[in-house]
Write a protein that holds these residues in place. Structure first.
Motif, short mmCIF file in Angstrom:
data_model
loop_
_atom_site.label_atom_id
_atom_site.label_comp_id
_atom_site.label_asym_id
_atom_site.label_seq_id
_atom_site.Cartn_x
_atom_site.Cartn_y
_atom_site.Cartn_z
N THR A 1 0.86 -1.18 0.00
CA THR A 1 0.00 0.00 0.00
C THR A 1 0.90 1.23 0.00
O THR A 1 1.82 1.34 0.80
CB THR A 1 -0.91 0.00 1.24
OG1 THR A 1 -1.69 -1.20 1.23
CG2 THR A 1 -1.85 1.20 1.22
N GLN B 1 -3.98 6.07 -0.63
CA GLN B 1 -4.95 5.02 -0.91
C GLN B 1 -4.68 4.30 -2.23
O GLN B 1 -5.59 4.00 -3.00
CB GLN B 1 -6.37 5.58 -0.92
CG GLN B 1 -6.77 6.16 0.41
CD GLN B 1 -8.19 6.68 0.38
OE1 GLN B 1 -8.71 7.05 -0.66
NE2 GLN B 1 -8.83 6.69 1.53
N ARG C 1 -10.49 -2.61 -3.06
CA ARG C 1 -11.09 -1.34 -3.50
C ARG C 1 -10.24 -0.12 -3.15
O ARG C 1 -10.75 0.87 -2.61
CB ARG C 1 -12.50 -1.21 -2.96
CG ARG C 1 -13.43 -2.31 -3.48
CD ARG C 1 -14.83 -2.17 -2.98
NE ARG C 1 -15.47 -0.98 -3.48
CZ ARG C 1 -16.28 -0.92 -4.52
NH1 ARG C 1 -16.57 -2.02 -5.18
NH2 ARG C 1 -16.82 0.21 -4.91
N PRO C 2 -8.95 -0.17 -3.51
CA PRO C 2 -8.16 1.04 -3.32
C PRO C 2 -8.62 2.10 -4.32
O PRO C 2 -9.23 1.77 -5.34
CB PRO C 2 -6.73 0.58 -3.63
CG PRO C 2 -6.93 -0.51 -4.64
CD PRO C 2 -8.20 -1.21 -4.21
N ALA C 3 -8.32 3.34 -4.06
CA ALA C 3 -8.65 4.39 -5.03
C ALA C 3 -7.91 4.14 -6.33
O ALA C 3 -8.44 4.36 -7.42
CB ALA C 3 -8.30 5.77 -4.46
N ARG C 4 -6.68 3.65 -6.22
CA ARG C 4 -5.84 3.42 -7.40
C ARG C 4 -5.07 2.12 -7.23
O ARG C 4 -4.55 1.82 -6.17
CB ARG C 4 -4.85 4.58 -7.55
CG ARG C 4 -3.88 4.39 -8.69
CD ARG C 4 -3.02 5.61 -8.89
NE ARG C 4 -3.88 6.70 -9.31
CZ ARG C 4 -3.57 7.98 -9.23
NH1 ARG C 4 -2.41 8.35 -8.76
NH2 ARG C 4 -4.41 8.91 -9.65
#
Length: 134
Positions: A25, A29, A58-61
């Protein structure tokens, strides 16, 4: 996440480079998935599963780092296209970063290059403003 596979390569008696899939990560996000080694057809199921798990977070990117990919073919490309479709359905922005010359040729020769956002580095992919926020 880190996995490996010691399948044999197309050269009899020679071990193929492992397909190593790692993820971390990043700030903002984003999840980065790095592929190292050969994404040969017999490793498609592992690649699909890893990409699906990352989309499910479901990360933003989601950035797929191709810098360490020694070999990929249309089977690998199909896995990336599947991840792209799943990411779109989950409202996750998917970018490809650092494609090797072989991966870039594959993308260009088969047409999907236009379907992906491609950046020269992971840093560039992470620095992009997500679609719809700029």
């Amino acid at each position: 996440m880190s996995t490996g596979n010691s399948s044999r390569s197309r050269t009899p008696g020679a071990l193929a480079p492992l397909l190593r899939i790692t993820a971390f990560t990043a700030p903002g996000q984003a999840v980065v998935v790095r592929l190292d080694g050969e994404a040969a057809p017999d490793r498609r199921r592992r690649l699909d599963a890893a990409l699906s798990r990352m989309v499910a977070l479901r990360p933003a990117r989601l950035v797929v780092d191709l810098a360490g990919l020694a070999y990929c073919d249309t089977t690998s490309l199909d896995a990336l296209l599947g991840a792209r479709a799943a990411a779109q359905a989950a409202d996750v922005e998917l970018l490809l970063a650092s494609p090797t010359a072989q991966a870039r040729r594959l993308l260009e020769s088969t047409g999907p290059e236009e379907l992906f956002t491609i950046r020269d580095s992971v840093l560039a992919a992470l620095g992009d403003t997500p679609a719809g926020t700029g």
